[in-house]
Design an enzyme around this catalytic site. Structure first.
Site, PDB file in Angstrom:
ATOM      1  N   ASP A  19      10.083 -93.940  47.474  1.00  0.00           N
ATOM      2  CA  ASP A  19       8.721 -93.589  47.063  1.00  0.00           C
ATOM      3  C   ASP A  19       8.490 -92.077  47.210  1.00  0.00           C
ATOM      4  OD1 ASP A  19       6.216 -94.404  46.148  1.00  0.00           O
ATOM      5  OD2 ASP A  19       5.385 -94.552  48.181  1.00  0.00           O
ATOM      6  N   HIS A  20       7.831 -91.505  46.228  1.00  0.00           N
ATOM      7  CA  HIS A  20       7.374 -90.102  46.288  1.00  0.00           C
ATOM      8  C   HIS A  20       8.442 -89.072  46.655  1.00  0.00           C
ATOM      9  CE1 HIS A  20       3.173 -90.662  45.408  1.00  0.00           C
ATOM     10  NE2 HIS A  20       3.116 -91.669  46.258  1.00  0.00           N
TER      11      HIS A  20
HETATM   12  P1  13P Z   1      -1.961 -96.608  50.845  1.00  0.00           P
HETATM   13  O1  13P Z   1      -1.334 -96.081  52.087  1.00  0.00           O
HETATM   14  O2  13P Z   1      -3.313 -96.001  50.608  1.00  0.00           O
HETATM   15  O3  13P Z   1      -1.970 -98.082  50.782  1.00  0.00           O
HETATM   16  O4  13P Z   1      -1.069 -96.084  49.615  1.00  0.00           O
HETATM   17  C1  13P Z   1       0.309 -96.343  49.606  1.00  0.00           C
HETATM   18  C2  13P Z   1       0.969 -95.693  48.469  1.00  0.00           C
HETATM   19  O5  13P Z   1       0.392 -95.465  47.426  1.00  0.00           O
HETATM   20  C3  13P Z   1       2.399 -95.332  48.632  1.00  0.00           C
HETATM   21  O6  13P Z   1       2.901 -94.671  47.527  1.00  0.00           O
END
Ligand code: 13P
Length: 284
Positions: A81-82
């Site tokens: 992620d990211h």
């Molecule tokens: P939250 O932590 O707000 O649930 O978001 C998680 C997220 O978007 C991870 O990419």
């Protein structure tokens, strides 16, 4: 059941609402997420943030996620992620992940396209799916904060999808990472317009705190993947602090992690069922 790509689970999920993606931090969250998915009988996306995977020694968590996914009884996408850079994506691919997100949302449109395309070219060659992002989200995720947000311009959505070839695309419609202050204010007009302009599955980040009715509307309009991070962290930390404070002398490092695993599994099971089916009840 083996590890699945994002492309595969998004396809099977097409008429089944959206698929939940949950942040993983260690063995207990990894097992909790996959156990919850098995109980729900639904595919799941187990994701780990690049800032977490890139901490020294944490590649082992990535390896663990791949091993557990391989043995799971439901399809599991192991997802980075990211990631903000090409190298983090390559690291995840080498570890055996089946999907990566390259987040160039802090860059100009053209730079974002260039970076995303570079990742897609390599990832596609080895059968790994890619998620991109346009428009930026505010909030703090995995220790990294972004102060200002930038809503997605719907006209950019088909252009970005075509130029990069991403399998999924995260958009910014007023959603934010972390806990919302008050009710989230989502711009459904941007989502509706974006979804009409592309076939690429759209992703909603910042899922924790979004209300059921809002999720229902978002899924109805075309959201296919919902990211949940903070809810996993809350389940972990609240279970830990509650059980430890109830019996401090025990320092129960055997029982408490099992309870944490169970609490995370309950979050995953509940959310997966909601995103797959139950959201329809909240459409009215
Ligand atoms: P939250 O932590 O707000 O649930 O978001 C998680 C997220 O978007 C991870 O990419």
């Amino acid at each position: 059941m083996s590890i699945a790509t994002l492309r595969e689970v998004l396809k099977t999920g097409h008429d089944r609402g959206a698929i939940g993606a949950f942040s993983t931090y260690d063995l207990f969250t990894a097992q909790g997420i996959m156990n919850g998915a098995e109980k729900a009988g639904l595919p799941v996306i187990a994701m780990i943030g690049a800032p977490v995977l890139n901490k020294q020694g944490n590649e082992e968590i990535g390896r663990l996620m791949v091993r557990l996914a391989d043995k799971a009884k439901v399809p599991v996408v192991v997802f980075l992620d990211h990631a903000k850079d090409f190298e983090s994506c390559m690291k995840a691919i080498r570890l055996g992940f089946s999907a990566v997100m390259i987040d160039g949302s802090h860059l100009s449109f053209d730079e974002n396209v260039q970076l995303t395309k570079k990742v897609v070219t390599v990832a596609k060659a080895v059968g790994v799916s890619v998620e991109g992002e346009i428009g930026a989200l505010a909030g703090v995720e995995d220790g990294e904060g972004v102060v200002s947000s930038k809503m997605t311009n719907p006209d950019d959505v088909p252009r970005f999808a075509d130029l990069t070839g991403v399998d999924a695309l995260a958009i910014s419609i007023g959603n934010a990472h972390g806990l919302y202050k008050g009710k989230p204010n989502l711009n459904f007009g941007i989502l509706e317009k974006s979804a009409k302009l592309t076939q690429t599955p759209l992703v909603l980040h910042g899922g924790t705190g979004i209300e059921k009715k809002q999720f229902a509307r978002a899924i109805d309009l075309g959201i296919k993947k919902v990211n949940i991070g903070t809810e996993v962290k809350c389940a972990f930390m609240d279970t830990f602090t509650k059980l430890h404070s109830e019996n401090k002398e025990a320092y129960d490092l055997v029982g408490i992690p099992q309870a944490i695993k169970q609490a995370v599994a309950e979050v995953a099971e509940k959310d997966l069922k909601f995103f797959a089916e139950q959201w329809r009840e909240y459409l009215k």
